[in-house]
Design a protein around this motif. Structure first.
Motif, PDB file in Angstrom:
ATOM      1  N   GLY A  13      38.260  21.959  81.786  1.00  0.00           N
ATOM      2  CA  GLY A  13      37.563  21.025  82.648  1.00  0.00           C
ATOM      3  C   GLY A  13      38.398  19.833  83.056  1.00  0.00           C
ATOM      4  O   GLY A  13      39.632  19.856  82.996  1.00  0.00           O
ATOM      5  N   LEU A  14      37.703  18.771  83.462  1.00  0.00           N
ATOM      6  CA  LEU A  14      38.355  17.528  83.855  1.00  0.00           C
ATOM      7  C   LEU A  14      38.907  16.849  82.614  1.00  0.00           C
ATOM      8  O   LEU A  14      38.274  16.852  81.560  1.00  0.00           O
ATOM      9  N   SER A  15      40.076  16.257  82.758  1.00  0.00           N
ATOM     10  CA  SER A  15      40.770  15.717  81.605  1.00  0.00           C
ATOM     11  C   SER A  15      41.304  14.320  81.886  1.00  0.00           C
ATOM     12  O   SER A  15      41.723  14.016  83.004  1.00  0.00           O
ATOM     13  N   ALA A  16      41.299  13.494  80.847  1.00  0.00           N
ATOM     14  CA  ALA A  16      41.938  12.179  80.899  1.00  0.00           C
ATOM     15  C   ALA A  16      42.812  12.044  79.661  1.00  0.00           C
ATOM     16  O   ALA A  16      42.355  12.282  78.545  1.00  0.00           O
ATOM     17  N   ARG A  17      44.094  11.710  79.871  1.00  0.00           N
ATOM     18  CA  ARG A  17      45.053  11.508  78.771  1.00  0.00           C
ATOM     19  C   ARG A  17      45.534  10.073  78.827  1.00  0.00           C
ATOM     20  O   ARG A  17      45.838   9.555  79.894  1.00  0.00           O
ATOM     21  N   TYR A  18      45.617   9.437  77.660  1.00  0.00           N
ATOM     22  CA  TYR A  18      46.084   8.056  77.604  1.00  0.00           C
ATOM     23  C   TYR A  18      47.136   7.935  76.503  1.00  0.00           C
ATOM     24  O   TYR A  18      46.904   8.353  75.372  1.00  0.00           O
ATOM     25  N   ASN A  19      48.292   7.357  76.859  1.00  0.00           N
ATOM     26  CA  ASN A  19      49.360   7.137  75.892  1.00  0.00           C
ATOM     27  C   ASN A  19      49.129   5.797  75.197  1.00  0.00           C
ATOM     28  O   ASN A  19      49.331   4.744  75.790  1.00  0.00           O
ATOM     29  N   LEU A  20      48.693   5.838  73.936  1.00  0.00           N
ATOM     30  CA  LEU A  20      48.534   4.611  73.160  1.00  0.00           C
ATOM     31  C   LEU A  20      49.895   3.962  72.924  1.00  0.00           C
ATOM     32  O   LEU A  20      50.044   2.742  73.040  1.00  0.00           O
ATOM     33  N   THR A  21      50.871   4.780  72.561  1.00  0.00           N
ATOM     34  CA  THR A  21      52.269   4.376  72.413  1.00  0.00           C
ATOM     35  C   THR A  21      53.109   5.499  73.004  1.00  0.00           C
ATOM     36  O   THR A  21      52.565   6.469  73.532  1.00  0.00           O
ATOM     37  N   SER A  39      55.785   9.759  79.399  1.00  0.00           N
ATOM     38  CA  SER A  39      55.661   9.394  77.990  1.00  0.00           C
ATOM     39  C   SER A  39      55.584   7.891  77.752  1.00  0.00           C
ATOM     40  O   SER A  39      55.561   7.465  76.616  1.00  0.00           O
ATOM     41  N   GLU A  40      55.523   7.080  78.793  1.00  0.00           N
ATOM     42  CA  GLU A  40      55.473   5.633  78.608  1.00  0.00           C
ATOM     43  C   GLU A  40      54.158   5.204  77.978  1.00  0.00           C
ATOM     44  O   GLU A  40      53.106   5.783  78.225  1.00  0.00           O
ATOM     45  N   SER A  41      54.205   4.149  77.187  1.00  0.00           N
ATOM     46  CA  SER A  41      53.023   3.563  76.583  1.00  0.00           C
ATOM     47  C   SER A  41      52.138   2.938  77.655  1.00  0.00           C
ATOM     48  O   SER A  41      52.634   2.362  78.622  1.00  0.00           O
ATOM     49  N   GLY A  42      50.810   3.056  77.501  1.00  0.00           N
ATOM     50  CA  GLY A  42      49.871   2.443  78.430  1.00  0.00           C
ATOM     51  C   GLY A  42      49.673   3.183  79.731  1.00  0.00           C
ATOM     52  O   GLY A  42      49.110   2.643  80.671  1.00  0.00           O
ATOM     53  N   VAL A  43      50.099   4.437  79.807  1.00  0.00           N
ATOM     54  CA  VAL A  43      49.968   5.228  81.031  1.00  0.00           C
ATOM     55  C   VAL A  43      48.771   6.161  80.882  1.00  0.00           C
ATOM     56  O   VAL A  43      48.585   6.804  79.856  1.00  0.00           O
ATOM     57  N   LEU A  44      47.930   6.221  81.925  1.00  0.00           N
ATOM     58  CA  LEU A  44      46.760   7.083  81.940  1.00  0.00           C
ATOM     59  C   LEU A  44      47.019   8.267  82.852  1.00  0.00           C
ATOM     60  O   LEU A  44      47.503   8.103  83.970  1.00  0.00           O
ATOM     61  N   GLY A  45      46.711   9.459  82.367  1.00  0.00           N
ATOM     62  CA  GLY A  45      46.825  10.668  83.179  1.00  0.00           C
ATOM     63  C   GLY A  45      45.449  11.263  83.397  1.00  0.00           C
ATOM     64  O   GLY A  45      44.641  11.348  82.477  1.00  0.00           O
ATOM     65  N   ALA A  46      45.149  11.662  84.619  1.00  0.00           N
ATOM     66  CA  ALA A  46      43.870  12.292  84.933  1.00  0.00           C
ATOM     67  C   ALA A  46      44.152  13.609  85.641  1.00  0.00           C
ATOM     68  O   ALA A  46      45.070  13.699  86.457  1.00  0.00           O
ATOM     69  N   GLY A  47      43.385  14.631  85.305  1.00  0.00           N
ATOM     70  CA  GLY A  47      43.602  15.930  85.933  1.00  0.00           C
ATOM     71  C   GLY A  47      42.704  16.993  85.356  1.00  0.00           C
ATOM     72  O   GLY A  47      41.539  16.740  85.055  1.00  0.00           O
ATOM     73  N   ILE A  48      43.265  18.184  85.166  1.00  0.00           N
ATOM     74  CA  ILE A  48      42.523  19.317  84.622  1.00  0.00           C
ATOM     75  C   ILE A  48      43.281  19.890  83.440  1.00  0.00           C
ATOM     76  O   ILE A  48      44.511  19.832  83.374  1.00  0.00           O
ATOM     77  N   GLN A  49      42.545  20.437  82.492  1.00  0.00           N
ATOM     78  CA  GLN A  49      43.105  21.057  81.295  1.00  0.00           C
ATOM     79  C   GLN A  49      42.285  22.299  81.012  1.00  0.00           C
ATOM     80  O   GLN A  49      41.054  22.259  81.093  1.00  0.00           O
ATOM     81  N   ALA A  50      42.934  23.398  80.662  1.00  0.00           N
ATOM     82  CA  ALA A  50      42.209  24.623  80.341  1.00  0.00           C
ATOM     83  C   ALA A  50      42.907  25.358  79.212  1.00  0.00           C
ATOM     84  O   ALA A  50      44.120  25.569  79.247  1.00  0.00           O
TER      85      ALA A  50
END
Length: 172
Positions: A41-49, A24-35
């Motif tokens: 498909g392929l997923s990218a999550r980014y914590n703005l805050t 849950s930290e700010s500025g952390v990028l997560g890459a993986g899969i989401q269904a």
């Protein structure tokens, strides 16, 4: 698509991070899969805050009708994370908008030429993401919600969706 997924997965899981990051930290990028039933498909999550995040999911499929039906999806998602008493648990609400494109060819359902249909999809729901102790950079999520959309030919769909995913988080 399968080769791309394997390559990206191997690249992400072999990355070495100096410090373990909380999901849950700010500025952390997560890459993986989401269904879910609305996107996959392929997923990218980014914590703005620590509270606000964004996610993009891109996917496609050939449905096994001899190459006659294939699909492409792109979904943008907004994630609102709630405060949790633990660093490795993140409950969240999600809103999403996406585009589905389905292509028919080879006389599938009476069509004689290449045809495609597009739909704008929407959805809202809630989920929980969890990282096991010792694996703080790997988040597993489950979610449920309501969504739908409509194709140009008048066919519309809506209903409850369920889903899940896994993301590897690293600092940019």
């Amino acid at each position: 698509m399968k080769k791309l997924f394997i390559t990206l997965s191997l690249a992400l899981f072999t990355m070495v991070s100096i410090n373990a990051q909380e999901i849950s930290e700010s500025g952390v990028l997560g890459a993986g899969i989401q269904a879910t039933s609305l996107n996959y498909g392929l997923s990218a999550r980014y914590n703005l805050t620590e509270t606000h995040g964004i996610q993009a999911v891109i996917g496609g499929a050939n449905y096994g009708f001899g190459g006659s039906v294939s699909a492409f999806t792109f979904t943008g998602r907004y994630l609102y994370s709630f405060t949790s008493n633990t660093n490795n648990l993140r409950p969240y609400a999600v809103g999403q908008v996406g585009v589905w494109t389905v292509k028919y060819k080879d006389n599938f359902f009476g069509t004689n030429a290449n045809e495609s249909e597009s739909s704008i999809s929407y959805g809202a729901g809630a989920g929980i993401e969890y990282a096991f102790s010792g694996l703080e950079q790997l988040g597993f999520n489950v979610e449920a919600g309501y969504g739908g959309g409509s194709f140009g030919d008048g066919f519309s769909y809506s209903g409850i969706f369920f889903g899940g995913g896994v993301h590897y988080y690293f600092n940019l």
